[in-house]
Design a protein around this motif. Structure first.
Motif, PDB file in Angstrom:
ATOM      1  N   GLY A 189       2.308  -1.934  -1.143  1.00 43.68           N
ATOM      2  CA  GLY A 189       1.006  -2.561  -1.424  1.00 43.68           C
ATOM      3  C   GLY A 189       0.716  -3.016  -2.746  1.00 43.68           C
ATOM      4  O   GLY A 189       1.008  -2.469  -3.838  1.00 43.68           O
ATOM      5  N   ASN A 190       0.186  -4.382  -2.978  1.00 42.57           N
ATOM      6  CA  ASN A 190       0.081  -4.923  -3.808  1.00 42.57           C
ATOM      7  C   ASN A 190      -1.443  -5.585  -4.083  1.00 42.57           C
ATOM      8  O   ASN A 190      -1.965  -6.443  -3.266  1.00 42.57           O
ATOM      9  N   ALA A 191      -2.055  -5.691  -5.328  1.00 45.78           N
ATOM     10  CA  ALA A 191      -3.296  -6.073  -5.564  1.00 45.78           C
ATOM     11  C   ALA A 191      -3.434  -6.034  -6.930  1.00 45.78           C
ATOM     12  O   ALA A 191      -3.402  -5.306  -7.641  1.00 45.78           O
ATOM     13  N   THR A 222      -0.202 -14.619  -2.573  1.00 44.32           N
ATOM     14  CA  THR A 222       1.154 -15.109  -2.847  1.00 44.32           C
ATOM     15  C   THR A 222       2.160 -15.383  -1.756  1.00 44.32           C
ATOM     16  O   THR A 222       2.685 -16.425  -2.017  1.00 44.32           O
ATOM     17  N   HIS A 223       2.038 -14.587  -0.537  1.00 40.45           N
ATOM     18  CA  HIS A 223       2.836 -14.722   0.512  1.00 40.45           C
ATOM     19  C   HIS A 223       2.564 -13.718   1.572  1.00 40.45           C
ATOM     20  O   HIS A 223       1.816 -12.952   1.327  1.00 40.45           O
ATOM     21  N   GLU A 224       3.336 -13.993   2.729  1.00 42.25           N
ATOM     22  CA  GLU A 224       2.665 -13.430   3.866  1.00 42.25           C
ATOM     23  C   GLU A 224       3.202 -12.050   4.153  1.00 42.25           C
ATOM     24  O   GLU A 224       2.911 -11.124   5.217  1.00 42.25           O
ATOM     25  N   SER A 243       3.354  -7.836   4.426  1.00 34.88           N
ATOM     26  CA  SER A 243       2.160  -7.181   4.525  1.00 34.88           C
ATOM     27  C   SER A 243       1.743  -6.364   3.374  1.00 34.88           C
ATOM     28  O   SER A 243       0.623  -6.125   3.135  1.00 34.88           O
ATOM     29  N   ASP A 244       2.801  -6.182   2.500  1.00 35.10           N
ATOM     30  CA  ASP A 244       2.490  -5.469   1.236  1.00 35.10           C
ATOM     31  C   ASP A 244       1.666  -6.381   0.318  1.00 35.10           C
ATOM     32  O   ASP A 244       1.293  -6.163  -0.934  1.00 35.10           O
ATOM     33  N   HIS A 245       1.396  -7.525   0.641  1.00 33.62           N
ATOM     34  CA  HIS A 245       0.380  -8.505  -0.165  1.00 33.62           C
ATOM     35  C   HIS A 245      -0.762  -8.921   0.803  1.00 33.62           C
ATOM     36  O   HIS A 245      -1.691  -9.292   0.090  1.00 33.62           O
ATOM     37  N   VAL A 246      -0.853  -8.752   2.003  1.00 34.98           N
ATOM     38  CA  VAL A 246      -1.950  -9.356   2.819  1.00 34.98           C
ATOM     39  C   VAL A 246      -2.661  -8.214   3.531  1.00 34.98           C
ATOM     40  O   VAL A 246      -3.926  -8.663   4.160  1.00 34.98           O
ATOM     41  N   THR A 279       5.688 -11.698  -9.342  1.00 37.18           N
ATOM     42  CA  THR A 279       6.404 -10.682  -8.668  1.00 37.18           C
ATOM     43  C   THR A 279       6.933 -11.408  -7.415  1.00 37.18           C
ATOM     44  O   THR A 279       6.637 -12.268  -6.808  1.00 37.18           O
ATOM     45  N   ASP A 280       7.980 -10.488  -6.752  1.00 35.18           N
ATOM     46  CA  ASP A 280       8.416 -10.954  -5.700  1.00 35.18           C
ATOM     47  C   ASP A 280       9.265 -12.159  -5.750  1.00 35.18           C
ATOM     48  O   ASP A 280       8.960 -13.239  -5.348  1.00 35.18           O
ATOM     49  N   LEU A 281      10.421 -12.230  -6.910  1.00 35.37           N
ATOM     50  CA  LEU A 281      11.051 -13.380  -6.974  1.00 35.37           C
ATOM     51  C   LEU A 281      12.546 -13.080  -7.152  1.00 35.37           C
ATOM     52  O   LEU A 281      12.849 -12.119  -7.871  1.00 35.37           O
ATOM     53  N   ALA A 331       5.770  -4.533 -12.655  1.00 33.64           N
ATOM     54  CA  ALA A 331       5.103  -4.352 -11.508  1.00 33.64           C
ATOM     55  C   ALA A 331       6.348  -4.370 -10.364  1.00 33.64           C
ATOM     56  O   ALA A 331       7.497  -4.846 -10.630  1.00 33.64           O
ATOM     57  N   HIS A 332       5.908  -4.121  -8.916  1.00 31.05           N
ATOM     58  CA  HIS A 332       6.728  -3.934  -7.863  1.00 31.05           C
ATOM     59  C   HIS A 332       8.036  -3.158  -8.145  1.00 31.05           C
ATOM     60  O   HIS A 332       8.951  -3.708  -7.566  1.00 31.05           O
ATOM     61  N   LEU A 333       7.815  -2.059  -8.656  1.00 29.95           N
ATOM     62  CA  LEU A 333       8.803  -1.167  -8.667  1.00 29.95           C
ATOM     63  C   LEU A 333       9.628  -0.622  -7.432  1.00 29.95           C
ATOM     64  O   LEU A 333       8.455  -0.148  -6.682  1.00 29.95           O
TER      65      LEU A 333
HETATM   66 ZN   LIG Z   1       6.222  -7.412  -2.338  1.00 31.10          ZN
END
Ligand SMILES: [Zn+2]
Ligand SMILES: [Zn+2]
Length: 269
Positions: free
Chosen positions: A27-29, A70-72, A74-77, A154-156, A227-229
Protein backbone atom coordinates in the motif's frame (compact mmCIF):
# COMPACT_ATOMS: atom_id res chain seq x y z
CA UNK A 1 1.62 33.36 -0.17
CA UNK A 2 -1.42 34.23 1.90
CA UNK A 3 -2.01 31.69 4.58
CA UNK A 4 -5.40 31.44 6.23
CA UNK A 5 -4.54 32.19 9.86
CA UNK A 6 -7.51 30.33 11.38
CA UNK A 7 -6.62 26.62 11.33
CA UNK A 8 -4.52 25.88 14.41
CA UNK A 9 -2.38 23.31 12.61
CA UNK A 10 -0.87 25.75 10.16
CA UNK A 11 2.75 26.49 10.75
CA UNK A 12 3.09 29.98 9.26
CA UNK A 13 6.28 29.54 7.41
CA UNK A 14 6.11 26.85 4.76
CA UNK A 15 4.99 26.45 1.18
CA UNK A 16 4.21 22.75 1.16
CA UNK A 17 3.90 19.98 3.74
CA UNK A 18 4.34 16.34 2.80
CA UNK A 19 3.57 13.21 4.79
CA UNK A 20 4.07 9.70 3.49
CA UNK A 21 1.30 7.58 4.98
CA UNK A 22 2.48 4.22 3.64
CA UNK A 23 4.89 2.89 1.08
CA UNK A 24 5.60 -0.56 -0.31
CA UNK A 25 3.88 -3.38 -2.15
CA UNK A 26 1.16 -3.56 0.54
CA UNK A 27 0.00 0.00 0.00
CA UNK A 28 1.06 3.53 -0.91
CA UNK A 29 -0.29 6.98 -0.07
CA UNK A 30 1.25 10.43 0.32
CA UNK A 31 -0.43 13.51 1.78
CA UNK A 32 0.50 16.92 0.34
CA UNK A 33 -0.85 20.30 1.40
CA UNK A 34 0.00 24.00 1.34
CA UNK A 35 -2.15 24.53 4.46
CA UNK A 36 -5.29 25.21 2.45
CA UNK A 37 -5.52 22.63 -0.32
CA UNK A 38 -4.80 19.03 0.70
CA UNK A 39 -4.55 15.99 -1.54
CA UNK A 40 -3.56 12.36 -1.40
CA UNK A 41 -1.36 10.95 -4.11
CA UNK A 42 -2.57 7.33 -4.22
CA UNK A 43 -4.78 5.69 -1.63
CA UNK A 44 -3.54 2.12 -1.56
CA UNK A 45 -4.65 1.02 1.91
CA UNK A 46 -8.16 0.34 3.19
CA UNK A 47 -10.20 3.47 3.86
CA UNK A 48 -10.15 2.94 7.60
CA UNK A 49 -6.39 2.39 7.66
CA UNK A 50 -5.79 5.56 5.63
CA UNK A 51 -7.92 7.46 8.14
CA UNK A 52 -5.82 6.00 10.96
CA UNK A 53 -2.57 7.00 9.25
CA UNK A 54 -3.85 10.56 8.75
CA UNK A 55 -5.09 10.76 12.35
CA UNK A 56 -1.67 9.64 13.59
CA UNK A 57 -0.30 12.93 12.21
CA UNK A 58 -3.30 15.06 13.21
CA UNK A 59 -4.47 15.29 9.62
CA UNK A 60 -8.21 15.27 9.00
CA UNK A 61 -9.65 13.33 6.05
CA UNK A 62 -12.55 15.83 6.03
CA UNK A 63 -10.05 18.48 4.96
CA UNK A 64 -8.86 16.58 1.91
CA UNK A 65 -9.74 18.12 -1.45
CA UNK A 66 -8.90 15.28 -3.84
CA UNK A 67 -7.14 12.00 -4.51
CA UNK A 68 -4.84 11.64 -7.49
CA UNK A 69 -3.92 8.21 -8.77
CA UNK A 70 -0.61 7.13 -10.31
CA UNK A 71 -1.71 3.76 -11.73
CA UNK A 72 -4.21 0.95 -11.27
CA UNK A 73 -2.23 -1.54 -9.16
CA UNK A 74 -4.14 -2.25 -5.95
CA UNK A 75 -1.28 -1.07 -3.73
CA UNK A 76 -2.07 2.40 -5.12
CA UNK A 77 -5.88 2.48 -5.45
CA UNK A 78 -7.30 0.10 -2.83
CA UNK A 79 -8.93 2.79 -0.62
CA UNK A 80 -9.56 5.46 -3.29
CA UNK A 81 -13.19 4.50 -3.92
CA UNK A 82 -14.21 4.32 -0.28
CA UNK A 83 -12.52 7.62 0.65
CA UNK A 84 -14.03 9.31 -2.39
CA UNK A 85 -17.52 8.19 -1.36
CA UNK A 86 -17.07 8.79 2.36
CA UNK A 87 -15.60 12.30 2.08
CA UNK A 88 -17.05 13.43 -1.28
CA UNK A 89 -13.63 13.61 -2.89
CA UNK A 90 -13.01 13.93 -6.60
CA UNK A 91 -10.57 11.34 -7.94
CA UNK A 92 -8.10 12.52 -10.59
CA UNK A 93 -7.23 9.60 -12.83
CA UNK A 94 -6.33 9.15 -16.47
CA UNK A 95 -8.66 7.28 -18.84
CA UNK A 96 -6.63 4.12 -19.27
CA UNK A 97 -5.98 3.81 -15.54
CA UNK A 98 -9.66 4.26 -14.83
CA UNK A 99 -10.60 1.62 -17.40
CA UNK A 100 -8.17 -0.77 -15.72
CA UNK A 101 -9.52 -0.10 -12.20
CA UNK A 102 -13.00 -1.66 -12.00
CA UNK A 103 -12.46 -2.25 -8.27
CA UNK A 104 -12.75 1.47 -7.54
CA UNK A 105 -16.53 1.20 -7.56
CA UNK A 106 -18.66 4.30 -7.75
CA UNK A 107 -16.64 7.48 -7.24
CA UNK A 108 -17.99 10.76 -5.89
CA UNK A 109 -16.56 12.48 -8.93
CA UNK A 110 -14.08 11.55 -11.64
CA UNK A 111 -11.75 14.12 -13.15
CA UNK A 112 -9.55 12.84 -15.89
CA UNK A 113 -6.09 14.11 -16.72
CA UNK A 114 -3.58 13.40 -19.46
CA UNK A 115 0.06 12.65 -18.80
CA UNK A 116 1.98 15.74 -19.81
CA UNK A 117 -0.88 18.20 -19.20
CA UNK A 118 -0.71 20.38 -16.10
CA UNK A 119 -3.82 20.88 -13.96
CA UNK A 120 -4.70 22.67 -10.74
CA UNK A 121 -6.38 21.51 -7.58
CA UNK A 122 -7.01 24.58 -5.40
CA UNK A 123 -3.63 26.20 -4.78
CA UNK A 124 -1.67 23.20 -6.04
CA UNK A 125 -0.31 22.86 -9.57
CA UNK A 126 -0.05 19.23 -10.62
CA UNK A 127 2.00 17.98 -13.53
CA UNK A 128 1.60 14.31 -14.42
CA UNK A 129 4.37 12.66 -16.40
CA UNK A 130 4.67 9.18 -17.90
CA UNK A 131 6.76 6.58 -16.16
CA UNK A 132 7.96 3.20 -17.33
CA UNK A 133 6.05 0.55 -15.32
CA UNK A 134 3.87 -2.44 -16.16
CA UNK A 135 0.54 -0.65 -15.90
CA UNK A 136 -1.76 0.83 -18.58
CA UNK A 137 -0.72 4.51 -18.39
CA UNK A 138 1.27 5.02 -15.20
CA UNK A 139 2.31 8.48 -14.08
CA UNK A 140 4.56 10.27 -11.68
CA UNK A 141 3.62 13.74 -10.47
CA UNK A 142 5.22 17.01 -9.63
CA UNK A 143 3.15 19.15 -7.29
CA UNK A 144 3.97 22.81 -6.86
CA UNK A 145 2.82 25.80 -4.87
CA UNK A 146 4.39 29.25 -4.49
CA UNK A 147 7.61 28.25 -6.18
CA UNK A 148 8.16 25.07 -4.15
CA UNK A 149 7.83 21.80 -5.98
CA UNK A 150 7.84 18.16 -4.91
CA UNK A 151 7.93 15.04 -7.06
CA UNK A 152 6.64 11.54 -6.57
CA UNK A 153 8.36 8.89 -8.63
CA UNK A 154 7.87 5.34 -7.46
CA UNK A 155 7.06 2.27 -9.52
CA UNK A 156 9.45 2.98 -12.35
CA UNK A 157 11.58 0.47 -14.16
CA UNK A 158 14.01 3.05 -15.47
CA UNK A 159 14.43 6.78 -15.01
CA UNK A 160 14.05 8.03 -18.56
CA UNK A 161 15.41 11.43 -19.64
CA UNK A 162 11.90 12.79 -19.34
CA UNK A 163 11.48 11.51 -15.79
CA UNK A 164 14.80 13.11 -14.83
CA UNK A 165 13.71 16.41 -16.34
CA UNK A 166 10.65 16.41 -14.09
CA UNK A 167 12.58 15.50 -10.95
CA UNK A 168 15.05 18.38 -11.35
CA UNK A 169 14.74 21.44 -9.10
CA UNK A 170 12.30 19.86 -6.66
CA UNK A 171 12.51 20.65 -2.94
CA UNK A 172 11.45 17.11 -2.02
CA UNK A 173 11.58 13.83 -3.89
CA UNK A 174 9.70 10.67 -3.07
CA UNK A 175 12.00 8.31 -4.87
CA UNK A 176 11.82 4.57 -5.29
CA UNK A 177 14.54 2.36 -3.80
CA UNK A 178 12.85 -0.99 -4.29
CA UNK A 179 15.48 -3.65 -3.92
CA UNK A 180 19.05 -4.50 -3.17
CA UNK A 181 20.19 -6.22 -6.39
CA UNK A 182 22.09 -8.92 -4.51
CA UNK A 183 19.19 -9.71 -2.17
CA UNK A 184 16.88 -9.93 -5.18
CA UNK A 185 19.33 -12.18 -7.03
CA UNK A 186 19.77 -14.63 -4.15
CA UNK A 187 16.27 -14.20 -2.70
CA UNK A 188 13.23 -16.49 -2.83
CA UNK A 189 11.36 -14.91 -5.76
CA UNK A 190 10.78 -17.12 -8.82
CA UNK A 191 12.97 -16.22 -11.78
CA UNK A 192 10.24 -14.60 -13.93
CA UNK A 193 9.32 -12.27 -11.08
CA UNK A 194 12.98 -11.39 -10.52
CA UNK A 195 13.22 -10.53 -14.20
CA UNK A 196 10.06 -8.42 -14.09
CA UNK A 197 11.33 -6.39 -11.14
CA UNK A 198 14.68 -5.72 -12.84
CA UNK A 199 13.12 -4.91 -16.20
CA UNK A 200 12.43 -1.52 -17.79
CA UNK A 201 8.85 -1.70 -16.49
CA UNK A 202 9.67 -2.98 -13.00
CA UNK A 203 11.22 -1.16 -10.05
CA UNK A 204 14.34 0.91 -9.33
CA UNK A 205 17.03 -0.73 -7.21
CA UNK A 206 18.95 1.02 -4.44
CA UNK A 207 21.89 1.54 -6.77
CA UNK A 208 19.66 2.90 -9.58
CA UNK A 209 18.21 5.30 -7.05
CA UNK A 210 21.67 6.33 -5.88
CA UNK A 211 22.83 7.07 -9.45
CA UNK A 212 19.70 9.05 -10.18
CA UNK A 213 19.91 11.10 -7.00
CA UNK A 214 23.59 11.81 -7.58
CA UNK A 215 22.61 13.41 -10.88
CA UNK A 216 19.58 15.25 -9.50
CA UNK A 217 20.96 16.76 -6.28
CA UNK A 218 21.02 20.54 -6.07
CA UNK A 219 21.31 23.23 -3.39
CA UNK A 220 17.58 23.58 -2.84
CA UNK A 221 16.88 19.89 -2.46
CA UNK A 222 15.63 19.73 1.14
CA UNK A 223 14.40 16.20 1.62
CA UNK A 224 14.43 12.81 -0.09
CA UNK A 225 12.02 10.07 1.01
CA UNK A 226 13.06 6.63 -0.16
CA UNK A 227 9.95 4.69 -1.03
CA UNK A 228 8.39 1.45 -2.23
CA UNK A 229 11.04 -0.73 -0.56
CA UNK A 230 10.60 -4.47 -0.99
CA UNK A 231 10.15 -6.24 2.33
CA UNK A 232 11.77 -9.39 0.91
CA UNK A 233 14.56 -7.96 -1.21
CA UNK A 234 15.63 -4.88 0.72
CA UNK A 235 16.06 -3.43 4.19
CA UNK A 236 15.61 0.22 5.22
CA UNK A 237 19.24 0.28 6.38
CA UNK A 238 20.60 -1.04 3.07
CA UNK A 239 18.53 1.44 1.07
CA UNK A 240 19.57 4.34 3.29
CA UNK A 241 23.27 3.43 3.34
CA UNK A 242 23.46 3.00 -0.43
CA UNK A 243 21.46 6.05 -1.49
CA UNK A 244 22.99 8.35 1.16
CA UNK A 245 26.28 8.06 -0.77
CA UNK A 246 24.66 9.99 -3.61
CA UNK A 247 24.25 13.19 -1.62
CA UNK A 248 27.71 14.65 -2.08
CA UNK A 249 26.78 18.18 -3.07
CA UNK A 250 23.74 19.08 -0.96
CA UNK A 251 22.45 18.92 2.59
CA UNK A 252 19.13 17.25 1.87
CA UNK A 253 17.73 15.04 4.62
CA UNK A 254 17.22 11.44 3.65
CA UNK A 255 14.52 9.30 5.25
CA UNK A 256 12.99 5.93 4.44
CA UNK A 257 9.22 5.58 4.13
CA UNK A 258 7.56 2.83 6.12
CA UNK A 259 4.93 0.31 5.09
CA UNK A 260 3.23 0.14 8.46
CA UNK A 261 3.12 3.68 9.83
CA UNK A 262 2.87 7.29 8.68
CA UNK A 263 6.10 9.21 8.45
CA UNK A 264 6.63 12.70 9.85
CA UNK A 265 4.99 15.75 8.33
CA UNK A 266 7.80 17.43 6.40
CA UNK A 267 7.55 21.19 5.93
CA UNK A 268 9.19 22.74 2.88
CA UNK A 269 10.09 26.31 2.13
ZN1 LIG B 1 3.37 -0.11 -6.36
ZN1 LIG C 1 2.71 -0.76 -9.64
Amino acid sequence: MTVDPTPAQISPDYNLAVCNLASGSKGNATYISDGQTAILVDAGLSGIELQRRLAARNLAPEKLDAIIVTHEHSDHVKGAGILSRRFNLPVYINDKTQAASPGLGRLHEIRTFDCGSTFNIGNLTIHPFSISHDARDPSGFTIGCNGTRVAIATDLGIATGMVKEHLKHCALLVLEANHDPQMLETGPYPWPLKQRIQSRVGHLSNSDSKKLLHELQHDNLQHVILAHLSEINNTPQKAFDEVAQALTRCKAQLTVADQYSSGPLIYLK
